[in-house]
Design a protein around this motif. Structure first.
Motif, mmCIF file in Angstrom:
data_model
loop_
_atom_site.group_PDB
_atom_site.id
_atom_site.type_symbol
_atom_site.label_atom_id
_atom_site.label_comp_id
_atom_site.label_asym_id
_atom_site.label_seq_id
_atom_site.Cartn_x
_atom_site.Cartn_y
_atom_site.Cartn_z
ATOM 1 N N UNK A 331 0.889 -1.279 -0.117
ATOM 2 C CA UNK A 331 -0.154 -0.033 0.105
ATOM 3 C C UNK A 331 0.756 1.278 -0.136
ATOM 4 N N UNK A 332 1.951 1.306 0.664
ATOM 5 C CA UNK A 332 2.711 2.181 0.684
ATOM 6 C C UNK A 332 3.444 2.563 -0.725
ATOM 7 N N UNK A 333 3.464 1.732 -1.345
ATOM 8 C CA UNK A 333 4.075 1.997 -2.781
ATOM 9 C C UNK A 333 3.019 2.888 -3.568
ATOM 10 N N UNK A 334 1.670 2.299 -3.631
ATOM 11 C CA UNK A 334 0.645 2.880 -4.052
ATOM 12 C C UNK A 334 0.536 4.420 -3.734
ATOM 13 N N UNK A 335 0.801 4.550 -2.426
ATOM 14 C CA UNK A 335 0.427 5.955 -1.875
ATOM 15 C C UNK A 335 1.721 6.825 -2.464
ATOM 16 N N UNK A 336 2.783 6.353 -2.435
ATOM 17 C CA UNK A 336 3.929 7.044 -3.003
ATOM 18 C C UNK A 336 3.628 7.487 -4.507
ATOM 19 N N UNK A 337 3.120 6.420 -5.259
ATOM 20 C CA UNK A 337 2.677 6.794 -6.750
ATOM 21 C C UNK A 337 1.848 7.860 -6.692
ATOM 22 N N UNK A 338 0.747 7.776 -5.795
ATOM 23 C CA UNK A 338 -0.297 9.072 -5.582
ATOM 24 C C UNK A 338 0.443 10.451 -5.508
ATOM 25 N N UNK A 339 1.464 10.182 -4.844
ATOM 26 C CA UNK A 339 2.222 11.560 -4.389
ATOM 27 C C UNK A 339 3.078 12.218 -5.930
ATOM 28 N N UNK A 340 3.590 11.050 -6.286
ATOM 29 C CA UNK A 340 4.262 11.511 -7.736
ATOM 30 C C UNK A 340 3.358 12.096 -8.648
ATOM 31 N N UNK A 341 2.061 11.430 -8.925
ATOM 32 C CA UNK A 341 1.357 11.922 -9.954
ATOM 33 C C UNK A 341 0.410 13.187 -9.579
ATOM 34 N N UNK A 342 0.143 13.359 -8.112
ATOM 35 C CA UNK A 342 -0.960 14.182 -7.850
ATOM 36 C C UNK A 342 -0.345 15.164 -6.638
ATOM 37 N N UNK A 343 0.927 15.083 -6.100
ATOM 38 C CA UNK A 343 1.566 15.794 -5.181
ATOM 39 C C UNK A 343 1.125 17.142 -4.981
ATOM 40 N N UNK A 344 1.150 18.099 -6.061
ATOM 41 C CA UNK A 344 1.138 19.445 -6.166
ATOM 42 C C UNK A 344 -0.397 19.647 -5.792
ATOM 43 N N UNK A 345 -1.259 18.811 -6.586
ATOM 44 C CA UNK A 345 -2.881 19.186 -6.491
ATOM 45 C C UNK A 345 -3.202 18.840 -5.040
ATOM 46 N N UNK A 346 -2.767 17.889 -4.174
ATOM 47 C CA UNK A 346 -3.084 17.451 -2.793
ATOM 48 C C UNK A 346 -2.390 18.693 -2.136
ATOM 49 N N UNK A 353 -0.419 28.340 -2.196
ATOM 50 C CA UNK A 353 0.996 28.609 -1.973
ATOM 51 C C UNK A 353 1.756 27.472 -1.866
ATOM 52 N N UNK A 354 1.086 26.418 -1.362
ATOM 53 C CA UNK A 354 1.903 25.045 -0.897
ATOM 54 C C UNK A 354 2.295 24.151 -2.201
ATOM 55 N N UNK A 355 1.359 24.546 -3.502
ATOM 56 C CA UNK A 355 1.241 23.609 -4.683
ATOM 57 C C UNK A 355 2.298 24.146 -5.319
#
Length: 468
Positions: A331-346, A353-355
């Protein structure tokens, strides 16, 4: 809860008997339930911070983040390790049908925890009156007062949660703090935002703390009532000595990792200012999605490790820890992939200012460190529940002392990215070394590699084949 203390047959039927050994299948189900609760908790935590950001400006949110980090930091130390002590000793005593000692241990742990919470609360109040402290923050004393209440609430809610979990009352232990408090807090801040009420950091911190205390009030009443009513036997001198020794060890090992994580946020705030602290705070909280599944599994795993290890069933400990590592890492690998793809949006959900690209890279780096730590498995609870708490404490002191120094230096040189590099490196380093300590001292490999090597790994894989 008192039913399973006074009536062992009824407790066995309901599956809540203190110290009861769960099968791997039952443990997997409990871990899945806890993971779902933790997933919901993470989502609610995310929304809670968004709700706070809606009713505070950038400076006030930065101060709120610093107050929350400071309260968390103090709460980890103020419990004097008692939340881990009950997870260690209650399953051990109850598993040996010594409920008198288990109840006596619980009463002692409650008193020590309350004394620690009171003492550390006074320390925060005293900090508010130091001559040079907070001279650039006009609301300093009020913020310290709010932080005091929040630190007490966070500490006590953690203890009550662990006390219920030690007795295998998993859902009752997790729901008040992980779900109810966060949901109620979101509703309160959302209502304030709907009415266009702008809050200060002080008001937001007081509101957060007050709602937490109200959320765990029923849990508090049940715990104190059952402890007072239960038949308690005096602990032997040997048990008292073991209690003191273990308390000193677990106090350090349960406080240092999360406390130093909060200290890193405060250090970044001191170097880069409250606005940057708010961004790092958000990235740190978002990063915790990576460790979410393993943390959820650990809620059910801790009493099972203690019960199995002290009854001599080390193969069972190997199986459940390596399976936990494997599930958490996937699950950690899936979460990391989510950060790579949508981190700025999150990140931009909290504040546009955080994105930024810088904060996106910061989040990814933190996620990589957390993923490596997750792959190492439940190293922290394994060492502290199997008598290796002092070795873990020495490891944490050494690695995190170097880590804080690196955080200060790299933050000055590289800003948020430097802070992320040092924080992620610290997490990965101590987790990897802890795996080697566990293998050397007790012959258990709690990492994902423990699933693929050795006789116990074969048993674990056979279990998965049978389930399939």
């Amino acid at each position: 809860m008192s039913e399973y203390i006074s009536n062992r047959e009824t407790a066995a039927e309901t599956g809540q008997a203190a110290g009861m050994r769960l099968s791997i299948g039952a443990l997997a189900r409990s871990g899945a339930i806890a993971s779902v609760i933790k997933l919901a908790s993470a989502g609610l935590s995310f929304l809670m911070l968004v709700a706070v950001a809606m009713v505070t400006d950038e400076r006030q949110f930065g101060l709120y983040s610093a107050a929350y980090a400071g309260a968390s930091l103090v709460s980890f130390f103020s419990l004097v390790g008692q939340h881990s002590t009950v997870l260690r000793f209650w399953p051990q005593y109850a598993g040996n049908d010594d409920l008198d000692s288990a109840n006596g241990l619980m009463a002692r742990a409650i008193l020590v925890a309350l004394a620690g919470l009171a003492a550390f609360s006074l320390i925060i109040v005293a900090v508010g009156f130091l001559p040079l402290a907070g001279r650039d923050v006009p609301e300093w004393r009020s913020l310290c007062a709010a932080t005091t209440v929040l630190a007490f609430a966070l500490g006590w809610s953690e203890f009550t949660s662990c006390a219920f979990r030690a007795k295998n009352a998993l859902i009752a232990g997790l729901l008040p703090r992980d779900i109810i408090w966060r949901a109620v807090t979101i509703a309160a801040f959302a209502a304030a935002g709907f009415m266009h009420v702008e809050m200060s950091a002080v008001a937001a911190t007081f509101l957060t703390a007050g709602l937490l205390l109200l959320s765990v009030l029923p849990q508090t009443i049940v715990l104190l009532r059952d402890t007072i009513r239960a038949k308690r036997g005096p602990l032997t001198e040997g048990q008292k000595a073991e209690f003191r020794t273990v308390t000193l060890g677990v106090w350090g090992v349960t406080a240092l990792p999360p406390a130093l994580g909060q200290a890193s946020t405060l250090l970044v705030a001191a170097i880069l200012g409250p606005e940057a602290a708010g961004a790092i705070f958000v990235a740190d909280r978002t990063m915790r999605l990576v460790v979410l599944t393993l943390n959820g599994i650990n809620q059910a795993l801790a009493p099972q490790i203690s019960n199995a290890f002290y009854s001599g069933d080390r193969p069972h400990v190997q199986r459940i820890t390596s399976l936990a590592a494997l599930g958490g890492f996937a699950i950690a690998l899936l979460a990391l992939l989510l950060f790579v793809m949508f981190g700025s949006l999150i990140l931009s959900i909290f504040d546009p200012a955080y994105g930024t690209p810088t904060m996106h890279v910061t989040l990814i780096i933190l996620g990589i460190g957390a993923t490596i730590g997750t792959g190492c498995g439940p190293t922290e609870i394994l060492l502290q529940l199997t008598g290796l708490q002092h070795a873990l404490f020495k490891l944490l002191v050494a690695v995190n002392t170097l880590g804080l120094g690196a955080t200060a230096a790299l933050t000055y040189l590289l800003g948020p990215i430097g802070a992320a590099l040092s924080i992620a490196g610290t997490i990965a380093a101590w987790c990897v070394i802890a795996v080697f300590i566990a293998r050397r001292e007790i012959g258990i490999n709690p990492s994902i590699f423990g699933f693929f090597t050795g006789q116990d790994a074969l048993a674990a894989r056979a279990f998965l084949r049978d389930r399939a």
